[in-house]
Design an enzyme around this catalytic site. Structure first.
Site, short mmCIF file in Angstrom:
data_model
loop_
_atom_site.label_atom_id
_atom_site.label_comp_id
_atom_site.label_asym_id
_atom_site.label_seq_id
_atom_site.Cartn_x
_atom_site.Cartn_y
_atom_site.Cartn_z
N GLN A 564 0.82 -1.21 0.00
CA GLN A 564 0.00 0.00 0.00
C GLN A 564 0.85 1.27 0.00
OE1 GLN A 564 -2.71 -0.23 3.31
NE2 GLN A 564 -3.38 -2.29 2.78
N CYS A 565 2.04 1.20 0.56
CA CYS A 565 2.94 2.35 0.61
C CYS A 565 3.92 2.31 -0.57
CB CYS A 565 3.72 2.36 1.92
SG CYS A 565 2.67 2.46 3.39
#
Length: 714
Positions: A564-565
């Site tokens: 997600q990052c």
């Protein structure tokens, strides 16, 4: 017994030594700006002498110490216009490249050269064409364009008279009526002569002749204005043509415009005029008219007449130039240059704006003279993404002088952002974080108030993501459409692949330059999307999606935290951002701009070399793609043509968007197979599967045949 003693013994006041009021330089602020601009845009490293026009005027209402101003106005470098009421002085300026050159300049030689120009003009008579040389000046200067400090020194070259001139009697003044008539005649003279003649002239009183006519007009004594004579004004050169013939000596005047308001002391230009009087006119006595009157107050006598005589006997004409002096003194009374800091007088915003331009223009002086800076300065850039890439890209764009930058982002600043995203600070993360796009725009304005930055909070519609609110999604689409139409360049700087799809389609349809950067852990790709063909036939370069055989989909679904990052080495974003902006700059320097072809490689495959195309390109080659690998610190230059079945830039996709607009987008978002079918990717996939099945069948048949053969051999 001295001459003074003899005069005293005879009961006559001794001749008085003449004292002159020197010019005081007065540079107006617009001149500094004009000089700075000329240095940056025209002169560059050329420090040759340039002409400059100075102005002065009678200043009788000013205190004496403030009256003899030599004004250098904003247009002094480029215009020879002389406003009404002013007198022209012809000067020169040499603006040195370094303060060391300024200090080392031979001030004596420079002054002698300026004096020689006046002396030579007097000797050969050309001074009659340009009398303004008698009040000429020279400026030495150094302009520190970074610190906005201007170092300068004025010289007003003055030829010494040997023997000197002295007062030969009391000064005289004219009556109000005489002055009014004089001012009117001087105005007529100026109207008929070049401005270079206005500062020095001849004047004479012409008595009325017997009879009823004066200059062809009937006399009219009833008005009370009869002064018994008429004024006649002539240029200096008319002296040698008999201008004063038949005129009594006391009615002959040699005049100059006198800016001095001292009661009895004339201004500086008289000194050179006296040399001319002795050298050309062969006079040992003269009535000097110090002309101080103005048209607005012509009934208020201010001019004075100085009767002058030579201190000694006449000397024969000489070709040897007299002694020359004239360097202006510092307010401290020392002979030294003056320094002014312009920063305190200028708008800080303007200083910042000019400082940015300075750094760029300096590149043109020696390194890249053909660099087109205006191509970057005039750009309107749309940055889709205000995170790590957006922060660095915007800073690099400002470094190239771009003034219009718009951010689009849907996120807020989080605590992990400020250390990697230089437009944000810790305070921006508090209370859930401020929206990134407006905050990024605000940060740019703090860095450079001259930039026109704005931020928009909107979500870019993405393939594979469900439409939860059709009205809001349509509104976001329409706003994005407006923004893309209003800008020249679109930067794709978002986190996900699918978020870049719609801007790619829209940018291609609108004919915009589309620049793209994407990051991996220690890799990156920067590229320019191929522009729409000019005639619809020639091939063009590919886009970000041209290597895909599938359409973009939801890449965020079922991601773990590390997915997600943006997990990437901290320096990768800065490297990729800088390279992306430099690629754009190279594109804009190419004569074909966004239609520039990819560079052709020469040499062995393992060590290709790329030639500038065209050879005189200001910055070098114009790559299509650069892929970087930080693990081994290498870059690869790659190029590829557009894919006919591309899900983003192919003709069917772009054509459908142009014709259907929002309806096309809505269908693409709601039907996962629509883009695949429209682009032809679905058919490509079906053909690939059919070929795979055929290949699998052939392999099985070959194995069976081999087994049968083996059995027979046994």
């Amino acid at each position: 017994m001295s001459g003074n003693d003899e005069a005293a013994a005879a009961g006559v006041a001794p001749p008085q030594t003449l004292q002159f009021a020197p010019f005081e330089s007065q540079i107006e602020m617009p001149f500094y700006s004009a000089l700075f601009s000329r240095k940056l845009d025209h002169d560059k490293l050329d420090d040759s002498v340039r002409p400059v026009i100075g102005l002065y005027q009678p200043m009788s209402e000013r205190p004496p110490a403030e009256s003899t101003r030599m004004q250098i106005q904003g247009g002094a470098l480029s215009s020879s216009h002389v406003p009404m009421g002013y007198t022209r002085a012809d000067g020169s300026i040499r603006n040195f490249n370094t303060i060391e050159d300024f200090k080392k300049a031979d001030k004596g030689a420079i002054l002698r050269q300026a004096g020689a120009q006046i002396w030579d003009a007097i000797k050969d008579g050309s001074i009659y064409e340009i009398p303004s040389l008698l009040s000429s000046f020279a400026i030495l200067s150094y302009a520190d364009l970074k610190k906005y400090r201007f170092t300068y020194w004025f010289a007003y070259p003055t030829l010494h008279s040997v023997p000197a001139w002295r007062r030969d009697g009391p000064l005289a003044r004219f009556s109000s009526k005489e002055t009014t008539a004089l001012v009117n005649e001087v105005g007529t003279f100026r109207y008929a002569h070049d401005t270079r003649q206005h500062g020095f002239f001849l004047a004479k009183k012409v008595p009325y002749r017997s009879g009823p006519f004066r200059r062809g007009l009937p006399r009219d004594d009833s008005d009370g204005d009869d002064i018994g004579f008429t004024w006649s004004i002539g240029a200096l050169g008319e002296f040698e043509k008999g201008f004063f013939k038949g005129i009594k000596e006391e009615d002959q005047y040699i005049a100059f415009v006198d800016s001095s308001s001292y009661a009895e002391n004339p201004s500086w230009p008289l000194r050179n005029l006296l040399v001319l009087i002795r050298q050309r006119f062969q006079l040992q006595k003269a009535n000097i008219l110090c002309y101080r009157d103005t048209q607005a107050r012509r009934d208020e006598p201010r001019s004075i007449v100085l009767p002058l005589a030579s201190e000694g006997p006449a000397t024969p004409q000489t070709s040897e130039m007299p002694k020359v002096t004239g360097w202006e003194r510092h307010p401290s009374s020392k002979l030294q240059a003056r320094v002014i800091s312009l920063a305190e007088y200028m708008d800080p915003t303007r200083i910042a704006d000019q400082a940015v331009d300075l750094n760029l223009k300096l590149m043109k002086w020696r390194i890249s003279p053909k660099l087109d800076l205006e191509a970057m300065r005039s750009l309107k850039c749309l940055l889709l993404g205000a995170g790590t890439l957006g922060s660095y890209v915007s800073r690099n764009l400002m470094g190239w002088g771009v003034r219009k930058i718009t951010f689009v982002d849907y996120g807020n600043v989080s605590f992990s952002n400020p250390v990697r995203q230089p437009l944000f600070e810790f305070e921006d993360c508090l209370s859930g974080g401020v929206p990134k796009a407006p905050k990024a725009a605000e940060a740019l304005k703090k860095i450079n108030p001259g930039v026109e930055a704005e931020g928009h909070v909107l979500s870019v519609p993405m393939l594979g993501h469900p439409v939860l609110n059709e009205a809001q999604t349509k509104e976001d689409f329409e706003k994005l459409q407006q923004l893309i139409k209003a800008h020249d360049v679109v930067f794709l700087l978002m986190d996900t692949r699918e978020s870049r799809w719609l801007p790619t389609v829209m940018g291609k349809a609108e004919g915009k330059i589309v620049m793209n950067a994407a990051l991996g852990f220690d890799t990156y790709v920067v590229m320019r999307h191929g522009a729409a063909p000019k005639d619809g036939t020639e091939s063009t370069l590919g886009c970000y999606f041209c290597n895909d055989v599938v359409a973009p989909s939801d890449s965020m679904k079922d991601q773990t935290l590390d997915q997600q990052c943006t997990v990437t080495r901290p320096g990768v974003a800065a490297i990729a951002s800088a390279m992306l902006v430099e690629m754009l700059t190279s594109v804009l320097q190419h004569p074909q701009r966004e239609h520039a072809p990819a560079p052709k490689a020469t040499g062995p495959p393992g060590n290709p070399e790329y030639q500038r195309d065209p050879p005189d390109h200001a910055l070098g080659i114009v790559p299509h793609q650069v892929r970087g690998f930080l693990a081994n610190f290498q870059n690869m230059i790659i190029s590829g043509e557009s894919y006919p079945n591309c899900s983003a830039c192919s003709s069917p996709i772009v054509g459908a968007y142009k014709s259907d607009g929002w309806e096309f987008v809505k269908k693409a978002l709601s039907d996962k197979d629509y883009v695949l079918e429209l682009s032809g990717l679905a058919e490509v996939q079906r053909q690939a599967e059919a070929m795979q099945n055929e290949v699998d069948w052939d392999e099985d048949e070959d194995v069976a045949a081999a087994e049968e053969g083996d059995g027979e051999m046994l």
